[in-house]
Design a protein around this motif. Structure first.
Motif, short mmCIF file in Angstrom:
data_model
loop_
_atom_site.label_atom_id
_atom_site.label_comp_id
_atom_site.label_asym_id
_atom_site.label_seq_id
_atom_site.Cartn_x
_atom_site.Cartn_y
_atom_site.Cartn_z
N PHE A 241 80.29 45.80 30.37
CA PHE A 241 79.94 44.56 31.05
C PHE A 241 80.42 43.32 30.30
O PHE A 241 80.27 42.21 30.79
CB PHE A 241 78.42 44.48 31.24
N LEU A 242 80.99 43.51 29.11
CA LEU A 242 81.48 42.37 28.32
C LEU A 242 82.99 42.38 28.20
O LEU A 242 83.54 41.94 27.19
CB LEU A 242 80.85 42.40 26.91
N MET B 52 70.50 44.93 26.93
CA MET B 52 71.86 45.08 27.44
C MET B 52 72.49 43.71 27.61
O MET B 52 71.86 42.79 28.14
CB MET B 52 71.84 45.83 28.78
N LEU B 53 73.70 43.57 27.14
CA LEU B 53 74.42 42.30 27.21
C LEU B 53 75.26 42.27 28.47
O LEU B 53 76.04 43.20 28.74
CB LEU B 53 75.32 42.10 25.99
N VAL B 54 75.11 41.23 29.26
CA VAL B 54 75.91 41.05 30.47
C VAL B 54 76.42 39.61 30.52
O VAL B 54 75.87 38.71 29.88
CB VAL B 54 75.09 41.34 31.75
N GLU B 55 77.48 39.43 31.26
CA GLU B 55 78.09 38.10 31.41
C GLU B 55 77.66 37.49 32.73
O GLU B 55 77.65 38.17 33.77
CB GLU B 55 79.61 38.21 31.35
N ILE B 56 77.31 36.21 32.68
CA ILE B 56 76.95 35.48 33.89
C ILE B 56 77.96 34.36 34.08
O ILE B 56 78.36 33.68 33.12
CB ILE B 56 75.51 34.93 33.80
N GLN B 57 78.42 34.17 35.30
CA GLN B 57 79.41 33.15 35.63
C GLN B 57 78.85 32.20 36.68
O GLN B 57 78.08 32.60 37.54
CB GLN B 57 80.70 33.80 36.17
#
Length: 458
Positions: free
Chosen positions: A285-286, A308-313
């Motif tokens: 997810f990164l 858990m690391l996720v990207e938000i746009q």
């Protein structure tokens, strides 16, 4: 002769009525109530006489402190991600319902699991939608060991129970519950009454014999499980396999679990050899670009028992019409509108004439409030056309008065970000680590205005 009982059941929610009605008062759906006829309690063919009780064998009344507290034995499925969602493995006598969209990989995942377990314990795979040749071809294509797995093509529940009593399998897979039928219920397979009676009959049998039961269920257009809501109350564990057709990744989420934590998440990758577990979901997810882009930031969410690391746009653009749009994918749209009001009131940023689009990369659905601060940071970054540092991670809940509130397991989130190479973190002051983390600069904030100031200085 057995008395025939007539009832009227809603095909959407399973609510019962004594007479026909145009609209269901439970789910407000129109023209969904249909007549159902079945054998009443006075009939000789009453199924309850065959499997008395529901949650196991009949027992006498006793005090709570007299109940044995011995831990129930579990069987590993061979996949750590599946075991994680199930709470640590398969429990004897448990009924597990697996739902998902067509093509998500429900049959593939279960076929891989039972082929692995068939070498250890007796297993039976019952298919009602596919032929035996189709299942055998899939197993050969996936390279699975098939010499120990027993398979049956049948849709009659009574016939399945007879075979189970003869074969005595430890694991039983029924694919799918929507095509199964009970002969005493006078309705078509897939109807509310057939799904309910078939699931109840199989669940009673599993608990009486100690068999691990897997039921495959279809989902409706809105993603909810097809059939009556009572189906989720009868089973012990309900899991949902999600994933779009254009993505190779599938997420397995626990919705209900009597033997473990709910909202646990498992990640799989769909390959030519079947579904393979992804042990480090944050890495997929990164997958960001080499150059920092405005409106992009990384946040740490808590899924079940792990971070858990996720990207938000976010994309903020001048509204072309008279009414600005607010679109959220993977986030609550109502919470987005609320946070924009907080940003205007306590952050001094006016976006009433701007279209705001936000998206969580990878198809992850974020349901917790720890994404509030990261969401506002991405919106501010896109509005000012200024990229945030790629080594920055943000999390925190934003209150209506502009305060930054702490989130559960905040220190574990910071440690997880440090493991993935992040060197800066913007977090609530109450979530500051007790000990300094080598190579990590943690910036504590208590108000939204302080957070916006800190973002300006980065």
């Amino acid at each position: 002769m057995a008395k025939t009982k007539t009832a009227y059941v809603c095909t959407e929610c399973g609510a019962d009525y004594s007479k026909w009605m145009g609209q269901c008062t439970a789910c407000q759906a129109w023209n969904t109530i249909s007549e159902v006829r079945g054998v009443g309690n006075t009939g000789k063919a009453n199924r309850g006489a065959r499997f008395d009780g529901f949650a196991g064998s009949l027992s006498e009344v006793q005090t709570l402190d007299a109940v044995s507290l011995t831990e129930q034995s579990r069987i590993s499925s061979g996949m750590q991600e599946l075991d994680r969602v199930l709470g640590g493995g398969l429990v004897e006598g448990s009924a597990i319902l697996m739902g998902g969209h067509p093509g998500a990989g429900k049959s593939t995942l279960l076929l891989q699991t039972v082929c692995h377990l068939a070498s250890q314990v007796p297993a039976l795979y019952v298919t009602g939608e596919e032929s035996l040749q189709q299942v055998a071809m899939r197993a050969k294509r996936l390279g699975l060991a098939t010499q120990d797995l027993k398979i049956l093509s049948e849709t009659s529940v009574e016939r399945i129970v007879q075979i189970v009593e003869t074969e005595r399998p430890r694991i039983l897979v029924v694919d799918s519950i929507q095509v199964m039928h009970v002969s005493e219920t006078e309705s078509a397979p897939g109807s509310v009454s057939q799904v309910r009676e078939s699931a109840a009959f199989l669940t009673r049998m599993a608990k009486q014999t100690g068999t691990i039961l897997f039921l495959v269920g279809h989902v409706t257009k809105d993603g909810s499980l097809a059939g009556p809501k009572v189906l989720e109350h009868m089973i012990d564990c309900s899991i949902l396999l999600e994933g779009s057709s254009d993505s190779r990744y599938r997420t397995l989420r626990g919705i209900k679990n009597r033997f473990g934590a709910v909202n646990e998440l498992g990640v799989f990758a769909m390959l030519e050899q079947g579904l393979k577990e992804v042990k480090n979901p944050s890495a997929i997810f990164l997958n960001r670009g080499e150059e920092a882009a405005p409106g992009s930031v990384v946040m740490v969410v808590w899924e079940g028992t792990r971070p858990m690391l996720v990207e938000i746009q976010a994309l903020v653009d001048l509204a072309q019409g008279g009414y600005p749009r607010r679109v959220a994918v993977g986030l609550d749209q109502n919470r987005l509108a609320m946070l924009l009001a907080v940003l205007h009131r306590h952050g001094g940023l006016h976006v009433a004439d701007q279209d705001v689009f936000v998206n969580v990369v990878g198809g992850v659905k974020v349901n917790e409030t720890s994404a509030d601060l990261a969401l506002l940071a991405a919106i501010v970054s896109s509005f000012r056309d200024r990229a945030l540092p790629q080594d920055l991670v943000i999390f925190g809940e934003v209150g209506l008065s502009g305060e930054i509130r702490p989130v559960p397991s905040g220190q574990e989130r910071v440690y997880e970000a440090s493991k993935h190479g992040f060197t800066r973190a913007l977090v609530p002051k109450a979530n500051m680590p007790r000990k300094p983390i080598e190579g990590m600069k943690v910036i504590p904030v208590t108000k939204l205005s302080d957070a916006l100031t800190a973002l300006e200085e980065l």
